[in-house]
Write a protein that holds these residues in place. Structure first.
Motif, PDB file in Angstrom:
ATOM      1  N   TYR A   2      -4.239   6.363   2.726  1.00 12.45           N
ATOM      2  CA  TYR A   2      -3.941   4.809   2.461  1.00 12.45           C
ATOM      3  C   TYR A   2      -4.223   4.595   1.115  1.00 12.45           C
ATOM      4  O   TYR A   2      -5.524   4.569   0.809  1.00 12.45           O
ATOM      5  N   ASP A   3      -3.154   4.379   0.150  1.00 10.92           N
ATOM      6  CA  ASP A   3      -3.730   4.039  -1.192  1.00 10.92           C
ATOM      7  C   ASP A   3      -4.596   5.361  -1.740  1.00 10.92           C
ATOM      8  O   ASP A   3      -5.579   5.296  -2.385  1.00 10.92           O
ATOM      9  N   ALA A  20       0.832  -1.150   0.112  1.00 11.82           N
ATOM     10  CA  ALA A  20       0.183   0.111  -0.033  1.00 11.82           C
ATOM     11  C   ALA A  20       0.875   1.271  -0.167  1.00 11.82           C
ATOM     12  O   ALA A  20       1.984   1.407   0.577  1.00 11.82           O
ATOM     13  N   ASP A  21       0.296   2.277  -0.626  1.00  8.69           N
ATOM     14  CA  ASP A  21       1.056   3.737  -0.662  1.00  8.69           C
ATOM     15  C   ASP A  21       0.530   4.523   0.506  1.00  8.69           C
ATOM     16  O   ASP A  21      -0.820   4.707   0.542  1.00  8.69           O
TER      17      ASP A  21
END
Length: 97
Positions: free
Chosen positions: A19-20, A2-3
């Motif tokens: 988060y994403d 996740a980004d």
């Protein structure tokens, strides 16, 4: 993987964790001359269990140090984090102590 990003949003007076690309939580603060008062931290229940509150606390506190702000932890989560984790260079003014 996740980004995850943490950004300071002075207009909203909070650090935000994404988060994403989706807002997953925030740590609200109030600024005073030379101080940042952390008052509330919250992570959306849909994102709990991913360590986001811990990441948010670490990044927000590290950024406050970079801004040369004394940290005043009114938020119980931020206070607990500071009691159990080292934030290099942090100046802390504990309320009611």
């Amino acid at each position: 993987m996740a980004d995850i990003t943490v950004t300071r949003n002075d207009e909203a007076s909070r650090y935000e964790i994404h988060y994403d690309g989706v807002l997953a939580g925030f740590a609200e603060y109030k600024l005073r001359p030379g101080e940042i008062l952390f008052v509330h931290t919250e992570v959306d229940p849909a994102f709990q269990g991913k360590g986001l509150a811990t990441r948010l606390a670490h990044d927000a506190l590290t950024d406050a140090v970079a801004h040369d702000e004394t940290i005043v932890p009114y938020c119980p989560f931020i206070a607990q984090y500071l009691e159990t984790h080292e934030i290099p260079g942090a100046q802390i003014r504990w309320p009611n102590r």
